[in-house]
Scaffold this motif. Structure first.
Motif, PDB file in Angstrom:
ATOM      1  N   LEU A  24      -1.077   3.587   3.787  1.00  5.06           N
ATOM      2  CA  LEU A  24      -1.177   2.527   3.428  1.00  5.06           C
ATOM      3  C   LEU A  24      -1.444   2.430   1.523  1.00  5.06           C
ATOM      4  N   VAL A  25       0.009   2.423   1.480  1.00  2.40           N
ATOM      5  CA  VAL A  25       0.110   1.979   0.312  1.00  2.40           C
ATOM      6  C   VAL A  25      -0.619   0.957  -0.603  1.00  2.40           C
ATOM      7  N   ALA A  26      -0.916  -0.348   0.006  1.00  3.81           N
ATOM      8  CA  ALA A  26      -1.846  -1.229  -0.647  1.00  3.81           C
ATOM      9  C   ALA A  26      -2.303  -2.290   0.015  1.00  3.81           C
ATOM     10  N   VAL A  27      -3.851  -2.443  -0.415  1.00  2.00           N
ATOM     11  CA  VAL A  27      -3.891  -4.413   0.573  1.00  2.00           C
ATOM     12  C   VAL A  27      -4.062  -5.199  -0.335  1.00  2.00           C
ATOM     13  N   LEU A  28      -3.230  -6.097  -0.212  1.00  2.00           N
ATOM     14  CA  LEU A  28      -2.897  -7.212  -0.771  1.00  2.00           C
ATOM     15  C   LEU A  28      -3.837  -8.528  -0.348  1.00  2.00           C
ATOM     16  N   LYS A  47       4.589   2.182   3.556  1.00  4.92           N
ATOM     17  CA  LYS A  47       5.599   2.878   4.362  1.00  4.92           C
ATOM     18  C   LYS A  47       5.329   3.770   5.915  1.00  4.92           C
ATOM     19  N   TYR A  48       6.408   4.057   6.551  1.00  6.47           N
ATOM     20  CA  TYR A  48       6.443   4.687   7.475  1.00  6.47           C
ATOM     21  C   TYR A  48       7.148   5.485   8.376  1.00  6.47           C
ATOM     22  N   LYS A  49       7.528   5.842   8.870  1.00  4.23           N
ATOM     23  CA  LYS A  49       8.524   7.009   9.521  1.00  4.23           C
ATOM     24  C   LYS A  49       8.283   6.717  11.257  1.00  4.23           C
ATOM     25  N   CYS A  87      -6.580  -9.014   9.559  1.00 10.90           N
ATOM     26  CA  CYS A  87      -6.014 -10.347   8.843  1.00 10.90           C
ATOM     27  C   CYS A  87      -5.598  -9.783   7.003  1.00 10.90           C
ATOM     28  N   SER A  88      -4.970  -8.517   7.022  1.00 10.23           N
ATOM     29  CA  SER A  88      -4.683  -8.408   5.537  1.00 10.23           C
ATOM     30  C   SER A  88      -3.282  -8.290   6.209  1.00 10.23           C
ATOM     31  N   PRO A 101       7.751   1.075  -0.201  1.00 13.82           N
ATOM     32  CA  PRO A 101       6.993   0.030   0.278  1.00 13.82           C
ATOM     33  C   PRO A 101       7.176  -1.680   1.079  1.00 13.82           C
ATOM     34  N   VAL A 102       6.555  -1.762   2.202  1.00 14.31           N
ATOM     35  CA  VAL A 102       7.224  -2.622   2.405  1.00 14.31           C
ATOM     36  C   VAL A 102       6.177  -3.370   2.851  1.00 14.31           C
ATOM     37  N   ILE A 103       6.046  -5.065   3.257  1.00 12.40           N
ATOM     38  CA  ILE A 103       4.781  -5.799   2.728  1.00 12.40           C
ATOM     39  C   ILE A 103       4.714  -6.464   4.386  1.00 12.40           C
ATOM     40  N   PHE A 104       3.983  -6.273   5.136  1.00 14.24           N
ATOM     41  CA  PHE A 104       3.516  -7.237   5.999  1.00 14.24           C
ATOM     42  C   PHE A 104       2.351  -7.295   6.617  1.00 14.24           C
ATOM     43  N   LYS A 105       1.821  -8.050   7.518  1.00 17.38           N
ATOM     44  CA  LYS A 105       0.676  -8.784   8.167  1.00 17.38           C
ATOM     45  C   LYS A 105       0.065  -8.073   8.690  1.00 17.38           C
ATOM     46  N   ILE A 106      -0.551  -7.591   8.948  1.00 15.57           N
ATOM     47  CA  ILE A 106      -1.295  -5.944   9.544  1.00 15.57           C
ATOM     48  C   ILE A 106      -1.325  -7.098  11.116  1.00 15.57           C
TER      49      ILE A 106
END
Length: 163
Positions: A159-163, A81-83, A75-76, A98-103
């Motif tokens: 995984l850059v950050a858990v928001l 960053k990815y390829k 739920c985080s 970095p882009v932000i998504f919900k897992i």
């Protein structure tokens, strides 16, 4: 009437909290790729001399950096960053910033992989079709096939950050 409204509000809040808790309980091994896809993936990895760890669901991965801090849940919201590449090396998508998504909005292999990392963690993963886009071609806005149906996919994820 005032008490009835308050009771309904309380029930709604408690139900919502319970629902979110249930949604966040995630068994990463509950859905796995068919044996035929896993065998095809294993043969591919052998052909390119990759030795990786098999996840219980059927994808293979190498954790290059474990990271530190809190591990995300399904739920985080995370910053990544990815390829993404096809087995022929063609890059079909990437984010160098970095882009932000919900897992829980990711493909299955990403869901299962990201909950193993901590911020700063980096992982490479090889994904069988059923844990990615399955038997459907993925097309760009012009209608060109970007990811052919039933493709094994390779990802580099940070995984850059858990928001």
């Amino acid at each position: 009437m005032k008490y009835l409204s308050a009771a309904l509000l309380l029930i709604t809040l408690l139900t919502a909290c319970t629902k979110n808790k249930i949604d966040c309980d995630y068994n990463a091994c509950s859905f796995s790729a068919p044996a035929s896809e896993v065998t095809t993936l294993e043969n591919y990895l052998t052909s390119i001399a990759i030795s990786a760890t098999k996840h219980c669901s059927g994808f293979y991965y190498i954790t290059d950096v474990a990271g530190s801090g809190s591990t995300p849940t399904i739920c985080s919201d995370v910053s990544v960053k990815y390829k993404g590449q096809l087995t022929n090396g063609a890059i079909f998508d990437q984010a160098t910033s970095p882009v932000i998504f919900k897992i829980d909005l990711f493909i299955e292999s990403w869901k299962k992989a990201l909950i193993q990392l901590k911020p700063g963690g980096k992982m490479r993963l090889w994904t069988p079709p059923s844990l990615a886009y399955g038997s459907t071609d993925r097309r760009d806005n012009n209608g060109n096939i970007v990811i052919p149906a039933n493709s094994i996919l390779y990802f580099e994820i940070e995984l850059v950050a858990v928001l």
